[in-house]
Design a protein around this motif. Sequence first.
Motif, mmCIF file in Angstrom:
data_model
loop_
_atom_site.group_PDB
_atom_site.id
_atom_site.type_symbol
_atom_site.label_atom_id
_atom_site.label_comp_id
_atom_site.label_asym_id
_atom_site.label_seq_id
_atom_site.Cartn_x
_atom_site.Cartn_y
_atom_site.Cartn_z
ATOM 1 N N GLN A 99 0.823 -1.210 0.000
ATOM 2 C CA GLN A 99 0.000 0.000 0.000
ATOM 3 C C GLN A 99 0.860 1.264 0.000
ATOM 4 O OE1 GLN A 99 -0.398 -2.557 2.130
ATOM 5 N NE2 GLN A 99 -2.572 -3.076 2.402
ATOM 6 N N VAL A 100 1.964 1.202 0.745
ATOM 7 C CA VAL A 100 2.846 2.362 0.823
ATOM 8 C C VAL A 100 3.474 2.657 -0.535
ATOM 9 C CG1 VAL A 100 5.030 3.182 1.777
ATOM 10 C CG2 VAL A 100 3.328 2.148 3.280
ATOM 11 N N ASN A 101 3.961 1.632 -1.228
ATOM 12 C CA ASN A 101 4.564 1.834 -2.537
ATOM 13 C C ASN A 101 3.548 2.386 -3.530
ATOM 14 O OD1 ASN A 101 6.852 0.814 -1.410
ATOM 15 N ND2 ASN A 101 6.884 -1.088 -2.565
ATOM 16 N N ALA A 102 2.322 1.866 -3.469
ATOM 17 C CA ALA A 102 1.269 2.368 -4.358
ATOM 18 C C ALA A 102 0.990 3.841 -4.078
ATOM 19 C CB ALA A 102 0.000 1.534 -4.191
ATOM 20 N N ALA A 103 0.956 4.199 -2.798
ATOM 21 C CA ALA A 103 0.703 5.596 -2.426
ATOM 22 C C ALA A 103 1.830 6.500 -2.905
ATOM 23 C CB ALA A 103 0.532 5.705 -0.916
ATOM 24 N N ALA A 104 3.075 6.043 -2.743
ATOM 25 C CA ALA A 104 4.216 6.846 -3.174
ATOM 26 C C ALA A 104 4.180 7.098 -4.676
ATOM 27 C CB ALA A 104 5.513 6.150 -2.783
ATOM 28 N N LEU A 105 3.846 6.087 -5.452
ATOM 29 C CA LEU A 105 3.789 6.247 -6.907
ATOM 30 C C LEU A 105 2.631 7.154 -7.320
ATOM 31 C CD1 LEU A 105 4.615 2.617 -8.078
ATOM 32 C CD2 LEU A 105 6.074 4.644 -8.248
ATOM 33 N N GLU A 106 1.492 7.023 -6.656
ATOM 34 C CA GLU A 106 0.364 7.904 -6.974
ATOM 35 C C GLU A 106 0.682 9.348 -6.601
ATOM 36 O OE1 GLU A 106 -2.340 7.262 -8.712
ATOM 37 O OE2 GLU A 106 -1.556 5.222 -8.994
ATOM 38 N N PHE A 107 1.429 9.520 -5.528
ATOM 39 C CA PHE A 107 1.872 10.862 -5.144
ATOM 40 C C PHE A 107 2.695 11.482 -6.267
ATOM 41 C CE2 PHE A 107 5.474 13.343 -3.544
ATOM 42 C CZ PHE A 107 4.820 14.390 -2.915
ATOM 43 N N VAL A 108 3.641 10.719 -6.814
ATOM 44 C CA VAL A 108 4.496 11.232 -7.887
ATOM 45 C C VAL A 108 3.672 11.526 -9.136
ATOM 46 C CG1 VAL A 108 6.423 10.691 -9.414
ATOM 47 C CG2 VAL A 108 6.547 10.076 -6.996
ATOM 48 N N LYS A 109 2.753 10.637 -9.483
ATOM 49 C CA LYS A 109 1.922 10.830 -10.673
ATOM 50 C C LYS A 109 1.067 12.093 -10.561
ATOM 51 C CE LYS A 109 1.514 5.880 -11.730
ATOM 52 N NZ LYS A 109 0.574 4.723 -11.778
ATOM 53 N N ALA A 110 0.648 12.420 -9.343
ATOM 54 C CA ALA A 110 -0.208 13.590 -9.136
ATOM 55 C C ALA A 110 0.590 14.881 -8.965
ATOM 56 C CB ALA A 110 -1.099 13.376 -7.910
ATOM 57 N N SER A 111 1.910 14.786 -8.941
ATOM 58 C CA SER A 111 2.766 15.951 -8.733
ATOM 59 C C SER A 111 3.097 16.623 -10.060
ATOM 60 C CB SER A 111 4.055 15.520 -8.021
ATOM 61 O OG SER A 111 3.777 14.972 -6.748
ATOM 62 N N ASN A 112 3.770 17.760 -9.975
ATOM 63 C CA ASN A 112 4.217 18.476 -11.167
ATOM 64 C C ASN A 112 5.184 17.589 -11.960
ATOM 65 O OD1 ASN A 112 5.866 20.239 -12.881
ATOM 66 N ND2 ASN A 112 4.912 21.933 -11.791
ATOM 67 N N PRO A 113 4.988 17.432 -13.277
ATOM 68 C CA PRO A 113 5.869 16.557 -14.063
ATOM 69 C C PRO A 113 7.344 16.959 -14.018
ATOM 70 C CG PRO A 113 3.898 17.132 -15.314
ATOM 71 C CD PRO A 113 3.892 17.998 -14.086
ATOM 72 N N GLN A 114 7.625 18.219 -13.669
ATOM 73 C CA GLN A 114 9.011 18.683 -13.607
ATOM 74 C C GLN A 114 9.643 18.480 -12.233
ATOM 75 O OE1 GLN A 114 9.827 22.534 -15.622
ATOM 76 N NE2 GLN A 114 7.632 22.544 -16.074
ATOM 77 N N ASP A 115 8.882 17.970 -11.276
ATOM 78 C CA ASP A 115 9.452 17.722 -9.951
ATOM 79 C C ASP A 115 10.601 16.729 -10.049
ATOM 80 O OD1 ASP A 115 7.545 19.364 -8.902
ATOM 81 O OD2 ASP A 115 6.373 17.789 -7.942
ATOM 82 N N GLU A 116 11.583 16.889 -9.173
ATOM 83 C CA GLU A 116 12.653 15.910 -9.039
ATOM 84 C C GLU A 116 12.489 15.223 -7.684
ATOM 85 O OE1 GLU A 116 16.457 17.806 -9.136
ATOM 86 O OE2 GLU A 116 16.107 18.943 -7.291
ATOM 87 N N VAL A 117 12.636 13.891 -7.684
ATOM 88 C CA VAL A 117 12.319 13.101 -6.495
ATOM 89 C C VAL A 117 13.465 12.158 -6.171
ATOM 90 C CG1 VAL A 117 10.681 11.452 -5.482
ATOM 91 C CG2 VAL A 117 9.863 13.180 -7.106
ATOM 92 N N PHE A 118 13.805 12.051 -4.877
ATOM 93 C CA PHE A 118 14.708 10.988 -4.441
ATOM 94 C C PHE A 118 13.982 10.133 -3.413
ATOM 95 C CE2 PHE A 118 15.702 14.268 -1.273
ATOM 96 C CZ PHE A 118 15.792 13.546 -0.092
ATOM 97 N N ILE A 119 14.481 8.909 -3.214
ATOM 98 C CA ILE A 119 13.820 7.959 -2.316
ATOM 99 C C ILE A 119 14.812 7.441 -1.288
ATOM 100 C CG2 ILE A 119 12.661 5.715 -2.150
ATOM 101 C CD1 ILE A 119 11.548 6.235 -4.964
ATOM 102 N N VAL A 120 14.454 7.587 -0.030
ATOM 103 C CA VAL A 120 15.227 7.035 1.085
ATOM 104 C C VAL A 120 14.365 5.998 1.791
ATOM 105 C CG1 VAL A 120 16.148 7.528 3.378
ATOM 106 C CG2 VAL A 120 16.733 9.019 1.462
ATOM 107 N N ASN A 121 14.859 4.767 1.876
ATOM 108 C CA ASN A 121 14.237 3.735 2.702
ATOM 109 C C ASN A 121 15.039 3.646 3.995
ATOM 110 O OD1 ASN A 121 12.099 2.544 0.979
ATOM 111 N ND2 ASN A 121 13.800 2.036 -0.385
#
Length: 302
Positions: A99-121
């Motif tokens: 569920q968390v991974n799905a939420a993270a991906l939906e967050f990115v899809k709903a964000s500005n296409p020019q956003d830059e994102v990094f991921i820390v686990n």
Amino acid sequence: MLLAAGLLLVVGGGFDSAAGQSEVCDPGVTFCVETQRIVLHVSVVDRQDRFITDLEREAFAVLEDDKPQSLTYFAQEDVPVSIGLVIDNSGSMRERRRQVNAAALEFVKASNPQDEVFIVNFNDEAYLDQDFTSDLAMMQDALQQIDSRGGTALYDATSISVDHLLKEGNKKYNKRALLIITDGEDTSSRMDLEVLVRKLQSTDVIIYGIGILTEEERRAARRAERHLRSLTRPTGGPAYFPLTFDEVVPLAKRIAADIRNQYILEYTRPPNKPSGYRRIRIELKGKARSNKARYRPGYFAD
């Protein structure tokens, strides 16, 4: 990449990381006056928690330590953002990562296409599994780096993620945010909470939080809620605690909408004031009075 926890040292005018800094020089004089811009990202919602995006400059009154400030810039625009996704990878998250991974991906899809994102686990340690990118497939691969075990070094992961945003983020982007998704209180950090809060108050990073707690855990984990709120509140970001897993994806989308629908207010930091904490208050005027503004409540000027 394993990340080591560290401290951010802000030298000089205090809110350097939270705003811009410039020098105003008189060509006929041998010195320059340093001016600092205090930049605020403000979300406004109505009583039904719907975003209000059509307010004019006159609807906002900004006060620092109860003294009115004159705005030097005002806008309501969807600008690119540097974002860190900070995902709890401790043992208790094993059954929740889908569920968390799905939420993270939906967050990115709903964000500005020019956003830059990094991921820390993170678990006992924090790992940079994906550096800044706009490639959704690369982010998806990074989110699959699941090794759910160990404790929860929430404060360490937050601290190093802030450092990474400030050091490696696109310098053309003056808006930075973290989305933290966790299911528990900090159990493993070397970073002290009080030191971390001071650090957050010396930057402009907005922190959003989603705390995933079952009803049974919620009764026994009020401290977990306090820990997450203690990170989001000083930055002006909200913390959400969904009652069911089904709420996680909609909340992630709402946070993306929040980031994209903020007002940008700017004023020049008052000169000749002693270092210390400066309180900020924003009042809505006229027809906007019935709405609610969310923003950073202050900053440390060192």
